[in-house]
Scaffold this motif. Structure first.
Motif, PDB file in Angstrom:
ATOM      1  N   LYS B  53     -57.469  69.601 -32.108  1.00  0.00           N
ATOM      2  CA  LYS B  53     -57.808  70.696 -32.089  1.00  0.00           C
ATOM      3  C   LYS B  53     -59.119  70.311 -31.206  1.00  0.00           C
ATOM      4  CE  LYS B  53     -59.459  73.117 -35.372  1.00  0.00           C
ATOM      5  NZ  LYS B  53     -60.335  73.289 -36.707  1.00  0.00           N
ATOM      6  N   VAL B  54     -60.090  69.365 -31.629  1.00  0.00           N
ATOM      7  CA  VAL B  54     -60.867  69.444 -30.876  1.00  0.00           C
ATOM      8  C   VAL B  54     -60.446  68.924 -29.237  1.00  0.00           C
ATOM      9  CG1 VAL B  54     -62.961  67.658 -30.869  1.00  0.00           C
ATOM     10  CG2 VAL B  54     -62.033  68.098 -33.136  1.00  0.00           C
ATOM     11  N   LEU B  55     -59.842  68.239 -29.062  1.00  0.00           N
ATOM     12  CA  LEU B  55     -59.695  68.577 -27.439  1.00  0.00           C
ATOM     13  C   LEU B  55     -59.184  69.814 -27.016  1.00  0.00           C
ATOM     14  CD1 LEU B  55     -57.148  65.598 -26.972  1.00  0.00           C
ATOM     15  CD2 LEU B  55     -59.448  65.509 -26.901  1.00  0.00           C
ATOM     16  N   GLU B  56     -58.768  70.918 -27.728  1.00  0.00           N
ATOM     17  CA  GLU B  56     -58.180  71.924 -26.869  1.00  0.00           C
ATOM     18  C   GLU B  56     -59.495  73.089 -26.748  1.00  0.00           C
ATOM     19  OE1 GLU B  56     -55.874  73.801 -29.461  1.00  0.00           O
ATOM     20  OE2 GLU B  56     -53.834  72.446 -28.532  1.00  0.00           O
ATOM     21  N   THR B  61     -57.667  68.999 -22.774  1.00  0.00           N
ATOM     22  CA  THR B  61     -55.848  68.039 -22.603  1.00  0.00           C
ATOM     23  C   THR B  61     -55.465  67.784 -21.808  1.00  0.00           C
ATOM     24  OG1 THR B  61     -55.531  70.565 -22.864  1.00  0.00           O
ATOM     25  CG2 THR B  61     -55.663  69.659 -24.793  1.00  0.00           C
ATOM     26  N   ASP B  62     -55.603  67.455 -20.522  1.00  0.00           N
ATOM     27  CA  ASP B  62     -55.718  67.619 -19.813  1.00  0.00           C
ATOM     28  C   ASP B  62     -56.657  66.060 -19.154  1.00  0.00           C
ATOM     29  OD1 ASP B  62     -54.368  69.715 -18.683  1.00  0.00           O
ATOM     30  OD2 ASP B  62     -55.612  70.376 -17.456  1.00  0.00           O
ATOM     31  N   LYS B  94     -60.839  52.143 -38.749  1.00  0.00           N
ATOM     32  CA  LYS B  94     -60.446  51.942 -39.851  1.00  0.00           C
ATOM     33  C   LYS B  94     -60.819  52.852 -40.577  1.00  0.00           C
ATOM     34  CE  LYS B  94     -64.358  48.359 -41.732  1.00  0.00           C
ATOM     35  NZ  LYS B  94     -64.247  47.266 -42.381  1.00  0.00           N
ATOM     36  N   ARG B  95     -59.797  53.257 -41.331  1.00  0.00           N
ATOM     37  CA  ARG B  95     -60.160  54.109 -42.840  1.00  0.00           C
ATOM     38  C   ARG B  95     -60.640  55.602 -42.599  1.00  0.00           C
ATOM     39  NH1 ARG B  95     -60.719  50.492 -48.020  1.00  0.00           N
ATOM     40  NH2 ARG B  95     -59.539  49.118 -47.663  1.00  0.00           N
ATOM     41  N   VAL B  96     -59.739  55.963 -41.063  1.00  0.00           N
ATOM     42  CA  VAL B  96     -60.978  57.214 -40.881  1.00  0.00           C
ATOM     43  C   VAL B  96     -60.234  58.618 -41.317  1.00  0.00           C
ATOM     44  CG1 VAL B  96     -61.688  56.998 -38.032  1.00  0.00           C
ATOM     45  CG2 VAL B  96     -59.135  57.278 -38.920  1.00  0.00           C
ATOM     46  N   ASP B  97     -61.693  58.617 -42.470  1.00  0.00           N
ATOM     47  CA  ASP B  97     -61.046  60.043 -42.408  1.00  0.00           C
ATOM     48  C   ASP B  97     -61.047  61.752 -41.431  1.00  0.00           C
ATOM     49  OD1 ASP B  97     -63.580  60.602 -42.735  1.00  0.00           O
ATOM     50  OD2 ASP B  97     -63.738  60.542 -44.413  1.00  0.00           O
ATOM     51  N   LEU B  98     -61.327  62.690 -42.168  1.00  0.00           N
ATOM     52  CA  LEU B  98     -61.549  63.596 -41.503  1.00  0.00           C
ATOM     53  C   LEU B  98     -62.724  64.001 -40.397  1.00  0.00           C
ATOM     54  CD1 LEU B  98     -58.924  66.377 -42.710  1.00  0.00           C
ATOM     55  CD2 LEU B  98     -58.750  65.890 -41.033  1.00  0.00           C
ATOM     56  N   GLU B  99     -63.879  63.413 -41.636  1.00  0.00           N
ATOM     57  CA  GLU B  99     -64.974  63.496 -40.905  1.00  0.00           C
ATOM     58  C   GLU B  99     -65.639  62.915 -39.645  1.00  0.00           C
ATOM     59  OE1 GLU B  99     -69.214  62.970 -43.412  1.00  0.00           O
ATOM     60  OE2 GLU B  99     -68.155  64.275 -44.572  1.00  0.00           O
ATOM     61  N   ALA B 100     -65.131  61.137 -40.264  1.00  0.00           N
ATOM     62  CA  ALA B 100     -64.867  60.237 -39.029  1.00  0.00           C
ATOM     63  C   ALA B 100     -64.585  61.082 -37.734  1.00  0.00           C
ATOM     64  CB  ALA B 100     -64.154  59.055 -40.126  1.00  0.00           C
ATOM     65  N   MET B 105     -64.510  61.648 -32.081  1.00  0.00           N
ATOM     66  CA  MET B 105     -63.961  62.934 -30.859  1.00  0.00           C
ATOM     67  C   MET B 105     -65.306  63.197 -30.668  1.00  0.00           C
ATOM     68  SD  MET B 105     -60.860  62.701 -30.346  1.00  0.00           S
ATOM     69  CE  MET B 105     -61.287  63.660 -29.523  1.00  0.00           C
ATOM     70  N   GLU B 106     -66.255  63.523 -31.406  1.00  0.00           N
ATOM     71  CA  GLU B 106     -67.972  63.917 -30.567  1.00  0.00           C
ATOM     72  C   GLU B 106     -68.578  63.315 -30.279  1.00  0.00           C
ATOM     73  OE1 GLU B 106     -68.935  66.307 -34.136  1.00  0.00           O
ATOM     74  OE2 GLU B 106     -66.967  68.264 -33.422  1.00  0.00           O
ATOM     75  N   LYS B 107     -69.291  61.854 -31.081  1.00  0.00           N
ATOM     76  CA  LYS B 107     -70.132  60.865 -30.938  1.00  0.00           C
ATOM     77  C   LYS B 107     -69.542  59.364 -29.294  1.00  0.00           C
ATOM     78  CE  LYS B 107     -72.636  62.191 -34.437  1.00  0.00           C
ATOM     79  NZ  LYS B 107     -73.141  62.009 -35.869  1.00  0.00           N
TER      80      LYS B 107
END
Lengths: 159, 557
Positions: B53-56, B61-62, B94-100, B105-107
């Motif tokens: 979703k973030v990529l889109e 996406t390319d 490691k141990r990533v959740d949605l927030e992480a 992606m953003e940082k």
């Protein structure tokens, strides 16, 4: 019986011509119904042309097959070694006391079925339990009521 | 008429590899998200959709591709995400959740595509970074697990792009079946399911039996040993490697059909295997005249149904036939009389996964790993009371100390190591004083344990050995098929004695009795299950007898 609705006959027809397929056929029936009932076993035996005794001996030999309908949510508590060492016995005890049933039994309201399984292969997450295919890792006895409520709520919504 | 030449070209593995590599080359960044049972159950499905979703949202996406991979190994810290940006060091989270994931992606990913900075600078992300310089990663030697965690197991072209099916091509087009057997024999590969029988010898025996109408190759994926999940991870992470190994084995022994026998408790492994087999058929890698040669072969799957004894080859064969999984006396061995009475060769998942690597890189390369008699690498599931619990692969001969304390990071929470159990319910203990022992078939046998399929369970000082022995025996008694008396009755009696001792009612003579029954079971049981069932009891008695005597009524005298 109407052949259109006869699960045992249809499954039997599908697998009859393939070799070594009795267990696969039983898997398929259990996949649809959650268990293999007496009528299904008889239909399957007839269609696949194997003695009913053969179907019954296979059904009862393997732990995976159930002969009666389980609860709506099947709770599998892993008793593999890693889970044992990390204290899943306490989690199991908590499930038993919360539900008031022993392993292998279902609650009178038909909502929950409690069973113990040997290693679901997520030892890194030990202790583990699985409810209807959803895995809960790093379990503690305190989480048990939370999980049960989560499923009770889900069933309420369905109804 | 269909132009065969055209079809061949379309499915030529070199073309597929070239196209896929060119496609991968286009991307500036690859994000690998572990998608095996462990991480999937901690929610990696949602993470993958979020990344997409973030990529889109950012029109990337390319430039960036997301790959759902097999097991990356460090299951205790899942879900794991590895980010590879071209020209930069790989970073593992490691141990990533949605927030992480959003933060990654953003940082890290989006700014990382533009600037040259090498490290994760954002403070909120730092706790999620797992150093790839940990001994857990650097001390491993990945042969079988090379692709797991690096490729999408559901994409056949990705496997081919990473050198897949080249070994099959080499075998079919440049080697005779005899040469293949010879090469495997020379490599010293031994059965990874626990027995440790030379794979080359087994193939030679199977090849010698003439193929009258049918001959089978069977892959044993009935990994029932609690605390072990090597075969599951291999099937989930790199199913094509096992299929390729099986096809090469079939060519070497002259098999006409192949069977996978996999536990029903591993739905994801079954699903990926089914997909992989389907892709093989579509790419004409299974069926008639494979790769334009005379070799024709097909593979089918049969599921287990929760019986530990079905890991024993004759029981497994009965189970595939659709009957109760009870073993029968050997000889005749399955290589002479197996599935439906036809000659059959049974190999373990990990054994077959080694085959293509040996053919491609040579027997000498393979034999350069390991000890004098145990060659190559071994995959272990390191679990129990250990910091970095997960899936590892090390050369044979690595010491237990290296595995537990360096790769595994030792025992957590200030407790101390007491022992390591290998071989599951059929194995024994390696006590802390023998930690410098190299892991290989012979050494483990010497101290009354076995290599087994590769479960290593770390036990700390809070565990009581009598209860542990009882736990294992409880398992084997429950799983005994009941066909032969020594196992059915002996196991039950031993369990009753252990229970008596555990309740503080035991006497000295009970220990003697335990040993006597154990000997009888080892000698007289029909199959491996009964023969090895007493091992955990004998092993704990050997190294921790005082824990038994402390519980006896007359122990202190």
């Amino acid at each position: 019986m109407d052949r259109e609705t006869c699960l045992g006959c249809q499954t039997g027809d599908k697998w009859r011509k393939k070799r070594g397929s009795l267990i696969m056929a039983l898997h398929e029936i259990q996949g649809v119904k959650g268990y293999v009932g007496w009528q299904d076993a008889m239909d399957l035996a007839k269609t696949m042309n194997v003695p009913l005794a053969r179907v019954y001996e296979v059904l009862t030999f393997y732990n995976f097959f159930k002969l009666v309908t389980p609860g709506k949510a099947v709770i599998s508590v892993c008793t593999g070694t890693a889970c044992f060492l990390k204290g899943n016995d306490k989690v199991l005890e908590k499930f038993k006391s919360e539900l008031g049933i022993k392993e292998g039994e279902s609650t009178p309201d038909g909502l929950f079925h409690l069973q113990v399984v040997r290693c679901v292969g997520c030892c890194g997450l030990a202790p583990v339990c699985v409810v209807n295919g959803k895995t809960y890792g790093r379990m503690t006895p305190e989480q048990v009521p939370v999980i049960l409520n989560e499923w009770r709520e889900a069933f309420k919504k369905e109804a | 008429m269909v132009d065969m030449e055209e079809i061949r070209k379309k499915f030529d593995i070199h073309n597929i590899a070239k196209n896929k590599l060119a496609e991968i080359e286009k991307y500036k960044c690859s994000i690998y998200c572990c998608h095996s049972t462990g991480c999937k159950s901690s929610g990696s499905d949602d993470l993958i959709s979020l990344i997409q979703k973030v990529l889109e949202e950012n029109n990337l996406t390319d430039d960036v591709r997301v790959v759902a991979t097999g097991c990356m190994g460090l299951c205790a810290h899942g879900p794991l995400i590895r980010v590879e940006i071209k020209g930069k060091k790989d970073i593992l989270f490691k141990r990533v959740d949605l927030e992480a994931t959003r933060a990654i992606m953003e940082k890290y990913v989006i700014p990382g595509l533009k600037n040259d900075g090498d490290m994760v600078t954002d403070e909120t992300l730092k706790p999620y970074v797992l150093s790839l310089d940990l001994p857990f990663f650097t001390k491993q030697e990945k042969v079988v697990l090379k692709n797991a965690g690096h490729i999408d197991p559901e994409d056949i072209s990705e496997y081919i792009a990473h050198g897949g099916y080249l070994a099959l091509e080499k075998a079919l087009k440049t080697m005779t079946p005899g040469q293949v057997v010879e090469e495997i024999k020379k490599s010293g590969l031994r059965g990874r399911g626990g027995g440790g029988f030379s794979t080359g010898m087994k193939w030679e025996l199977a090849a010698k039996v003439p193929t009258v109408d049918e001959k089978f190759i069977i892959c044993n994926g009935d990994e029932g040993d609690p605390g072990a999940y090597m075969d599951r991870s291999i099937l989930e992470g790199d199913p094509h490697a096992v299929i390729e190994g099986m096809m090469i084995a079939a060519y070497a022994i002259g098999a006409t059909a192949g069977w996978f026998y996999v536990r029903a408790e591993y739905p994801l492994a079954v699903e990926r295997l089914q997909k992989a087999l389907q892709d093989c058929r579509r790419h004409l890698l299974l069926g008639k005249n494979i790769m334009g040669t005379d070799f024709s072969f097909n593979i089918d799957i049969r599921l287990g149904a929760g019986a530990f004894v079905c890991g024993e080859e004759t029981a497994l064969i009965h189970s595939i036939e659709g009957a109760r999984g009870t073993p029968r006396p050997r000889p005749p061995y399955p290589t002479n009389k197996g599935l439906w009475g036809k000659p059959s060769c049974v190999n373990n998942v990990e054994t077959l996964a080694n085959v293509s690597k040996i053919l491609l890189k040579g027997a000498d390369w393979f034999a350069s790993f390991g000890t004098a008699t145990s060659k190559g690498t071994k995959v272990f599931a390191l679990t129990g009371q250990v910091e970095h619990s997960g899936l590892i692969e090390v050369p044979m001969g690595t010491t237990i100390n290296e595995i537990v304390n360096e790769i595994g990071g030792g025992v957590p929470e200030g407790k101390t190591l007491k022992a390591v159990q290998s071989g599951g319910p059929s194995g024994g203990l390696i006590p802390v004083q023998l930690m410098d022992m190299p892991v290989c078939y012979e050494e483990l046998k010497k101290i009354g344990s076995i290599m087994g399929s590769g479960g290593l369970i770390v036990i700390d000082d809070s565990s009581d050995m009598v209860s542990l022995a009882k736990f294992y025996l409880d398992f084997t008694v429950d799983e005994s098929c009941g066909k032969c008396a020594p196992c059915r009755i002996g196991g039950r009696q031993m369990l009753l004695l252990l229970d008596k001792i555990n309740r503080g009612r035991g006497k000295k003579k009970d220990l003697e009795l335990l040993k006597q029954i154990a000997k009888a079971m080892q000698k007289a049981s029909l199959c491996g299950l009964g023969q090895t069932a007493p091992n955990p009891v004998l092993s704990t008695l050997r190294f921790y007898e005082e824990e038994y005597t402390n519980k006896l009524l007359d122990g202190k005298e």
